[in-house]
Design an enzyme around this catalytic site. Structure first.
Site, PDB file in Angstrom:
ATOM      1  N   CYS A  95       0.847  -1.192   0.000  1.00 10.36           N
ATOM      2  CA  CYS A  95       0.000   0.000   0.000  1.00 10.36           C
ATOM      3  C   CYS A  95       0.881   1.241   0.000  1.00 10.36           C
ATOM      4  CB  CYS A  95      -0.974  -0.009   1.168  1.00 10.36           C
ATOM      5  SG  CYS A  95      -0.453   0.880   2.632  1.00 10.36           S
ATOM      6  N   GLU A  96       0.491   2.198  -0.801  1.00  5.15           N
ATOM      7  CA  GLU A  96       1.353   3.370  -0.965  1.00  5.15           C
ATOM      8  C   GLU A  96       1.250   4.335   0.212  1.00  5.15           C
ATOM      9  OE1 GLU A  96       0.109   5.035  -4.664  1.00  5.15           O
ATOM     10  OE2 GLU A  96      -1.391   6.345  -3.750  1.00  5.15           O
ATOM     11  N   HIS A  97       0.279   4.124   1.095  1.00  4.52           N
ATOM     12  CA  HIS A  97       0.155   5.029   2.239  1.00  4.52           C
ATOM     13  C   HIS A  97       1.057   4.641   3.395  1.00  4.52           C
ATOM     14  CE1 HIS A  97      -4.026   5.537   0.366  1.00  4.52           C
ATOM     15  NE2 HIS A  97      -3.280   6.554   0.014  1.00  4.52           N
ATOM     16  N   HIS A  98       1.335   3.333   3.514  1.00  4.29           N
ATOM     17  CA  HIS A  98       2.116   2.868   4.671  1.00  4.29           C
ATOM     18  C   HIS A  98       3.291   1.971   4.294  1.00  4.29           C
ATOM     19  CE1 HIS A  98      -2.090   3.571   6.049  1.00  4.29           C
ATOM     20  NE2 HIS A  98      -1.466   4.198   7.019  1.00  4.29           N
ATOM     21  N   GLN A 136      -5.678  -0.306  -3.674  1.00  4.95           N
ATOM     22  CA  GLN A 136      -6.399  -1.439  -4.267  1.00  4.95           C
ATOM     23  C   GLN A 136      -7.321  -1.003  -5.401  1.00  4.95           C
ATOM     24  OE1 GLN A 136      -8.191  -4.107  -1.391  1.00  4.95           O
ATOM     25  NE2 GLN A 136      -9.682  -4.834  -2.899  1.00  4.95           N
ATOM     26  N   HIS A 164      -5.504  -5.990   4.164  1.00  3.63           N
ATOM     27  CA  HIS A 164      -4.492  -4.937   4.239  1.00  3.63           C
ATOM     28  C   HIS A 164      -3.815  -4.962   5.609  1.00  3.63           C
ATOM     29  CE1 HIS A 164      -5.704  -2.483   0.614  1.00  3.63           C
ATOM     30  NE2 HIS A 164      -6.652  -3.411   0.692  1.00  3.63           N
ATOM     31  N   CYS A 166      -1.955  -2.823   6.869  1.00  2.00           N
ATOM     32  CA  CYS A 166      -2.008  -1.516   7.543  1.00  2.00           C
ATOM     33  C   CYS A 166      -3.310  -1.355   8.318  1.00  2.00           C
ATOM     34  CB  CYS A 166      -1.797  -0.370   6.555  1.00  2.00           C
ATOM     35  SG  CYS A 166      -3.049  -0.252   5.281  1.00  2.00           S
TER      36      CYS A 166
HETATM   37 ZN   LIG Z   1      -2.089   1.415   4.033  1.00  3.29          ZN
END
Ligand SMILES: [Zn+2]
Length: 210
Positions: A95-98, A136, A164, A166
């Site tokens: 995931c690109e956020h975490h 996703q 996920h 995260c």
């Molecule tokens: Zn994430």
């Protein structure tokens, strides 16, 4: 059809690395280790920056693979216009956020309009987009768009079910937080019966494997 084999060629050395700056990742990981109060020189961590750099080169190799090159030699002209379904294609992404993994299964269906795709290519297309920093929803759409643009089928549908880390590891821990996303083009969007046929097929499959 559920045990599709992944093509090892996808991970050959040629395709790993690309533009990834391994020394820079190593230096950055060393700084992260220091920043969290660890000792990068202690035995267990000595080679960690190097391992992480190699890992990112592999997990993010999808940026450096040409989608058309993956598909081109496997598009066949066939007079067949029934739904083609490939279910339960396993994937792992970040995931690109975490920068934490999300992983699960992809179900792909399309209705050909003169052209079909070699079956082994579907997992390669999934990997091509999974091996990037992702969300996703975008990954789901990219898989559907590539098949639409390369095959010009009567319709294409992609459903992704994923867990996920995260969400599972952080904050309020939801260990079974499964997210489902879909992207539909052509007949799957305009024709309710077609869409329902596809969704019924993949839910039957899921029930059988649980
Ligand atoms: Zn994430």
């Amino acid at each position: 059809m559920t045990n599709l084999e992944f093509d090892d060629n996808l991970f050959d050395e040629r395709l790993i690395g690309g533009n990834i700056d391994a020394p820079e990742i190593q230096a950055a990981v060393t700084r992260i280790l220091q920043a969290i109060g660890e000792d990068p020189k202690r035995e267990g961590l000595q080679r960690t920056p190097e391992r992480v750099a190699r890992m990112y080169a592999e997990l993010l190799s999808g940026y450096h693979i040409d989608p058309k090159a993956v598909i081109n030699d496997a598009v066949f002209e066939v007079k067949y216009d029934e739904m083609v379904i490939v279910r339960d294609v396993e994937f792992y992404s970040l995931c690109e956020h975490h920068l934490l993994p999300f992983m699960g299964r992809v179900h792909v269906a399309y209705i050909p309009d003169g052209k079909v795709l070699g079956l082994s290519k579907i997992p390669r297309i999934v990997d091509l987009f999974a091996r990037r920093l992702q969300v996703q929803e975008r990954m789901t759409r990219q898989i559907a768009d590539l098949i639409r643009d390369q095959l010009h089928p009567q319709g294409v549908a992609v459903v992704v079910e994923a867990l996920h880390l995260c969400m599972m590891m952080r904050g309020v821990q939801k260990h079974n937080a499964r997210m489902t996303t879909s992207a539909m083009h052509g007949a799957f969007r305009s024709n309710l019966a077609t869409r329902q046929e596809f969704l019924a097929m993949i839910s039957k499959q899921s029930a059988a494997t649980i």
